[in-house]
Design an enzyme around this catalytic site. Structure first.
Site, PDB file in Angstrom:
ATOM      1  N   PHE A 149       0.810  -1.231   0.000  1.00  0.00           N
ATOM      2  CA  PHE A 149       0.000   0.000   0.000  1.00  0.00           C
ATOM      3  C   PHE A 149       0.839   1.275   0.000  1.00  0.00           C
ATOM      4  O   PHE A 149       0.338   2.353  -0.335  1.00  0.00           O
ATOM      5  CB  PHE A 149      -0.939   0.020   1.226  1.00  0.00           C
ATOM      6  CG  PHE A 149      -0.257   0.419   2.514  1.00  0.00           C
ATOM      7  CD1 PHE A 149       0.008   1.761   2.778  1.00  0.00           C
ATOM      8  CD2 PHE A 149       0.149  -0.520   3.446  1.00  0.00           C
ATOM      9  CE1 PHE A 149       0.658   2.146   3.950  1.00  0.00           C
ATOM     10  CE2 PHE A 149       0.792  -0.146   4.609  1.00  0.00           C
ATOM     11  CZ  PHE A 149       1.055   1.192   4.860  1.00  0.00           C
ATOM     12  N   LYS A 167      -0.778  -7.359  -9.462  1.00  0.00           N
ATOM     13  CA  LYS A 167      -1.766  -7.435  -8.372  1.00  0.00           C
ATOM     14  C   LYS A 167      -1.456  -6.301  -7.397  1.00  0.00           C
ATOM     15  O   LYS A 167      -0.584  -6.409  -6.542  1.00  0.00           O
ATOM     16  CB  LYS A 167      -1.646  -8.800  -7.681  1.00  0.00           C
ATOM     17  CG  LYS A 167      -2.901  -9.294  -6.992  1.00  0.00           C
ATOM     18  CD  LYS A 167      -3.451  -8.408  -5.901  1.00  0.00           C
ATOM     19  CE  LYS A 167      -2.739  -8.525  -4.594  1.00  0.00           C
ATOM     20  NZ  LYS A 167      -3.260  -7.580  -3.559  1.00  0.00           N
ATOM     21  N   GLU A 201      -4.923  -4.136  -2.359  1.00  0.00           N
ATOM     22  CA  GLU A 201      -6.370  -3.873  -2.364  1.00  0.00           C
ATOM     23  C   GLU A 201      -6.722  -2.639  -1.533  1.00  0.00           C
ATOM     24  O   GLU A 201      -7.829  -2.114  -1.607  1.00  0.00           O
ATOM     25  CB  GLU A 201      -7.147  -5.103  -1.872  1.00  0.00           C
ATOM     26  CG  GLU A 201      -6.975  -5.455  -0.395  1.00  0.00           C
ATOM     27  CD  GLU A 201      -5.715  -6.274  -0.094  1.00  0.00           C
ATOM     28  OE1 GLU A 201      -4.695  -6.084  -0.773  1.00  0.00           O
ATOM     29  OE2 GLU A 201      -5.771  -7.080   0.852  1.00  0.00           O
ATOM     30  N   SER A 240       5.114  -6.866   3.568  1.00  0.00           N
ATOM     31  CA  SER A 240       5.627  -7.174   4.911  1.00  0.00           C
ATOM     32  C   SER A 240       6.442  -8.469   4.892  1.00  0.00           C
ATOM     33  O   SER A 240       6.251  -9.325   4.016  1.00  0.00           O
ATOM     34  CB  SER A 240       4.455  -7.319   5.876  1.00  0.00           C
ATOM     35  OG  SER A 240       3.650  -8.405   5.450  1.00  0.00           O
ATOM     36  N   CYS A 274       9.787   1.739   3.604  1.00  0.00           N
ATOM     37  CA  CYS A 274      10.658   0.652   4.047  1.00  0.00           C
ATOM     38  C   CYS A 274      12.088   1.156   4.232  1.00  0.00           C
ATOM     39  O   CYS A 274      12.933   0.447   4.740  1.00  0.00           O
ATOM     40  CB  CYS A 274      10.619  -0.495   3.051  1.00  0.00           C
ATOM     41  SG  CYS A 274      11.254  -0.014   1.458  1.00  0.00           S
ATOM     42  N   GLU A 302       8.754  -3.854  13.411  1.00  0.00           N
ATOM     43  CA  GLU A 302       8.498  -2.762  12.470  1.00  0.00           C
ATOM     44  C   GLU A 302       7.245  -1.999  12.920  1.00  0.00           C
ATOM     45  O   GLU A 302       6.162  -2.565  12.986  1.00  0.00           O
ATOM     46  CB  GLU A 302       8.288  -3.323  11.061  1.00  0.00           C
ATOM     47  CG  GLU A 302       8.119  -2.224  10.035  1.00  0.00           C
ATOM     48  CD  GLU A 302       7.985  -2.760   8.607  1.00  0.00           C
ATOM     49  OE1 GLU A 302       7.292  -3.777   8.405  1.00  0.00           O
ATOM     50  OE2 GLU A 302       8.547  -2.125   7.693  1.00  0.00           O
TER      51      GLU A 302
HETATM   52  P1  NAD Z   1       1.377  -6.612   3.140  1.00  0.00           P
HETATM   53  O1  NAD Z   1       2.393  -7.665   3.262  1.00  0.00           O
HETATM   54  O2  NAD Z   1       0.243  -6.603   4.095  1.00  0.00           O
HETATM   55  O3  NAD Z   1       0.695  -6.663   1.678  1.00  0.00           O
HETATM   56  C1  NAD Z   1       1.474  -6.734   0.516  1.00  0.00           C
HETATM   57  C2  NAD Z   1       0.702  -7.504  -0.546  1.00  0.00           C
HETATM   58  O4  NAD Z   1       0.446  -8.826  -0.073  1.00  0.00           O
HETATM   59  C3  NAD Z   1      -0.649  -6.878  -0.880  1.00  0.00           C
HETATM   60  O5  NAD Z   1      -0.804  -6.879  -2.278  1.00  0.00           O
HETATM   61  C4  NAD Z   1      -1.656  -7.784  -0.181  1.00  0.00           C
HETATM   62  O6  NAD Z   1      -2.866  -7.901  -0.876  1.00  0.00           O
HETATM   63  C5  NAD Z   1      -0.954  -9.129  -0.123  1.00  0.00           C
HETATM   64  N1  NAD Z   1      -1.275  -9.904   1.081  1.00  0.00           N
HETATM   65  C6  NAD Z   1      -1.566  -9.414   2.321  1.00  0.00           C
HETATM   66  N2  NAD Z   1      -1.753 -10.445   3.184  1.00  0.00           N
HETATM   67  C7  NAD Z   1      -1.572 -11.589   2.495  1.00  0.00           C
HETATM   68  C8  NAD Z   1      -1.599 -12.982   2.844  1.00  0.00           C
HETATM   69  N3  NAD Z   1      -1.880 -13.374   4.074  1.00  0.00           N
HETATM   70  N4  NAD Z   1      -1.340 -13.881   1.880  1.00  0.00           N
HETATM   71  C9  NAD Z   1      -1.051 -13.486   0.625  1.00  0.00           C
HETATM   72  N5  NAD Z   1      -1.013 -12.184   0.238  1.00  0.00           N
HETATM   73  C10 NAD Z   1      -1.262 -11.251   1.157  1.00  0.00           C
HETATM   74  O7  NAD Z   1       2.150  -5.216   3.143  1.00  0.00           O
HETATM   75  P2  NAD Z   1       1.544  -3.760   3.195  1.00  0.00           P
HETATM   76  O8  NAD Z   1       0.983  -3.539   4.561  1.00  0.00           O
HETATM   77  O9  NAD Z   1       0.678  -3.504   2.018  1.00  0.00           O
HETATM   78  O10 NAD Z   1       2.857  -2.881   3.004  1.00  0.00           O
HETATM   79  C11 NAD Z   1       3.681  -2.471   4.046  1.00  0.00           C
HETATM   80  C12 NAD Z   1       4.857  -3.405   4.210  1.00  0.00           C
HETATM   81  O11 NAD Z   1       5.588  -3.466   3.008  1.00  0.00           O
HETATM   82  C13 NAD Z   1       5.841  -2.936   5.270  1.00  0.00           C
HETATM   83  O12 NAD Z   1       6.264  -4.051   6.006  1.00  0.00           O
HETATM   84  C14 NAD Z   1       6.980  -2.360   4.453  1.00  0.00           C
HETATM   85  O13 NAD Z   1       8.232  -2.364   5.098  1.00  0.00           O
HETATM   86  C15 NAD Z   1       6.968  -3.276   3.283  1.00  0.00           C
HETATM   87  N6  NAD Z   1       7.637  -2.693   2.136  1.00  0.00           N
HETATM   88  C16 NAD Z   1       8.872  -3.156   1.835  1.00  0.00           C
HETATM   89  C17 NAD Z   1       9.571  -2.619   0.780  1.00  0.00           C
HETATM   90  C18 NAD Z   1      10.949  -3.106   0.452  1.00  0.00           C
HETATM   91  O14 NAD Z   1      11.500  -2.651  -0.526  1.00  0.00           O
HETATM   92  N7  NAD Z   1      11.550  -3.990   1.225  1.00  0.00           N
HETATM   93  C19 NAD Z   1       8.994  -1.595   0.013  1.00  0.00           C
HETATM   94  C20 NAD Z   1       7.718  -1.157   0.328  1.00  0.00           C
HETATM   95  C21 NAD Z   1       7.041  -1.720   1.398  1.00  0.00           C
END
Ligand code: NAD
Length: 484
Positions: free
Chosen positions: A149, A173, A176, A226, A281, A375
């Site tokens: 997000f 994808k 959402e 994450s 991040c 985090e």
């Molecule tokens: P998230 O892991 O909740 O979601 C990321 C994606 O995974 C979304 O598209 C979501 O629909 C999907 N998803 C969520 N739960 C799922 C599950 N149980 N099974 C399968 N798919 C699932 O992350 P977020 O909250 O959208 O983003 C924030 C996180 O992203 C933070 O931890 C941040 O540090 C990380 N991030 C990392 C980087 C990097 O370069 N390392 C860059 C941007 C964000």
């Protein structure tokens, strides 16, 4: 809001498949912006079929021909930058300035993809008389990009331009929680003339991500999100024999030495922790202060107080995120840490239902506290005190994560110690947000990234391609064998 209903984009058409929908909420005031479908495997099958069909002619183009579409797309990104900026602001809650910076970065990422023909020249050599070896980069095939997000416009540009320039067809994808920017991205790709099926969008959450990991006709999966979900996706995609790079969360440590330039350090550390409301991040999460750094902490509190929610600080993404961040602050305080600047319970006039957390500076945090290890993903910096540089490096090394680490000092030798010993993929010296810009690659270490290689820049070329090696004997009359 331009998109009352978010749709999937398959084979060049925006489709509603009658799937279940959830609301998309504005983090700025809690109002409903749109609805987004929770797509299922049947929708994914259609998207993959479209990508497979498109791949035949897309792969037949030369790299130089493919990037012509991206040159046109770059112009459209620039032309529509204001509108793209508004979309990011409304669905993510970051400030307009931060949203604009994200769109500008997407332009730079697209420019890198346009430059790929200058970088990806194939190799050829006469390995013996009359026998030639050539090595050529070919696309992997049908690939997927799953995004988080926090950068609705930029993170999709980490993957889409490079992947398609290199000949792949993409299933995208988006998160959402922020699906609106994705709609506009694919509208502009279509306007740039990109053939139908080269990029398809399937919306949804866990179910569609699992279907992507399992799909037999998807060859590679990139994921950003994450660490918890990165692990799930990496395990699941590789167990179905796909290549996968999965970027996870972060807990970035900034080591501040007593000889650091006080004004610059205070301003950089606070900007790093509070930019995009700490939802980067690459954000500073823990500052490890070595020795006498009280003068820098004093300046940091002054800097933090200049940051006003709703003016130069955006909202966090959701009510749950606000509650989580505030809980971490309260638990740290109860465990003995000292809250110097408190961002809990802020209200922004006119946006009372928005999810705002003010800038927060917490001193005397100890490495065993949850706020020091986990985090938080909000505009919060915890200050951990260390008596010398080795202890500071040990604190950084103990983190499970390893996205970024920085050192603030005027001593070259001490900076080098941190550069060499920090356990992170992206290191800064007197830089609060050490993002490597193109052509350098973006990617962390440890639990901040799973898989080989990075997600952007030159390193991504390896991920989005496979190498074909061809050995040819041109002159049969030379009677060469493979050894000759
Ligand atoms: P998230 O892991 O909740 O979601 C990321 C994606 O995974 C979304 O598209 C979501 O629909 C999907 N998803 C969520 N739960 C799922 C599950 N149980 N099974 C399968 N798919 C699932 O992350 P977020 O909250 O959208 O983003 C924030 C996180 O992203 C933070 O931890 C941040 O540090 C990380 N991030 C990392 C980087 C990097 O370069 N390392 C860059 C941007 C964000």
């Amino acid at each position: 809001m331009p998109y009352a209903e978010v749709k999937n984009y398959i084979d060049g058409a925006f489709l509603s498949n009658g799937e279940a929908r959830i609301d998309v909420l504005s983090p700025l005031d809690g109002s409903k912006l749109s609805t987004v479908p929770l797509s299922n495997k049947d929708t994914l099958d259609k998207a993959v079929e479209s990508a497979k069909k498109a791949f035949i002619s897309w792969n037949a183009l030369t790299l130089k021909e493919r990037v012509q579409y991206l040159y046109r797309y770059r112009e459209l990104l620039i032309k529509h930058a204001d509108e793209l900026t508004e979309l990011v602001h409304s669905e993510n809650g970051k400030t307009l300035g931060e949203s604009r910076a994200e769109v500008d970065k997407s332009v730079e990422l697209t420019e890198f993809a346009c430059s790929l023909p200058q970088i990806v020249a194939n190799e050829i050599q006469d390995v013996s008389k009359g026998v030639e070896c050539r090595s050529e980069r070919k696309p992997v095939g049908i690939v997927a990009s799953i995004t988080p997000f926090n950068f609705p416009n930029m993170v999709p540009h980490w993957t889409i331009p490079n992947a398609i320039a290199l000949g792949n067809c993409m299933i995208f994808k988006p998160s959402e929680i922020v699906p609106l920017s994705a709609m506009r991205i694919v509208e502009l790709l279509k306007e740039a003339g990109l053939p139908d099926g080269v990029v398809n969008v399937v919306n949804g959450g866990k179910e569609i991500v699992e279907a992507i990991c399992d799909h037999p006709d998807i060859d590679a999966v990139s994921f950003v999100g994450s660490t918890k979900v990165a692990k799930i996706v990496y395990r699941r995609a590789t167990s179905s024999l796909k290549r996968c790079v999965a970027l996870g969360g972060a807990k970035n440590h900034l080591i501040v030495l007593p000889d650091a330039n006080p004004e610059m350090t205070a301003s950089d550390v606070v900007a790093s922790m509070s930019g995009c409301a700490g939802q980067r991040c690459m954000a500073a999460a823990a500052m490890v202060g070595v020795g006498s750094i009280d003068h820098i902490v004093d300046l940091m509190t002054k800097e933090a107080k200049k940051i006003i929610p709703g003016e130069n600080l955006g909202s966090v993404i959701s009510k749950e995120a606000k509650e989580r961040i505030e809980r971490y602050i309260t638990e740290a305080e109860e465990a003995g840490a000292k809250v110097l600047v408190d961002g809990r319970n802020v209200k922004v006039a006119g946006q009372e239902n928005g999810y705002y957390v003010g800038p927060t500076v917490i001193d005397h945090v100890t490495p065993d506290m949850a706020i020091a290890k986990e985090e938080v993903f909000g505009p919060v910096i915890c200050i951990i005190r260390a008596s010398n540089i080795d202890e500071a490096i040990q604190i950084e090394n103990r983190s499970n994560y390893g996205n970024a680490a920085s050192v603030f000092t005027q001593s070259g030798g001490l900076a080098k110690r941190v550069m060499e010993n920090a356990s992170a993929g992206m290191i800064g010296v007197n830089i609060g947000v050490p993002v490597p810009r193109e052509p350098f690659s973006f990617g962390g270490w440890n639990e901040s990234k799973f898989g080989v290689g990075d997600i952007t820049g030159k390193s991504s070329i390896e991920f989005w391609t496979q190498v074909k090696k061809t050995t040819t004997k041109w002159n049969a009359e030379d009677r060469t064998n493979w050894m000759s």
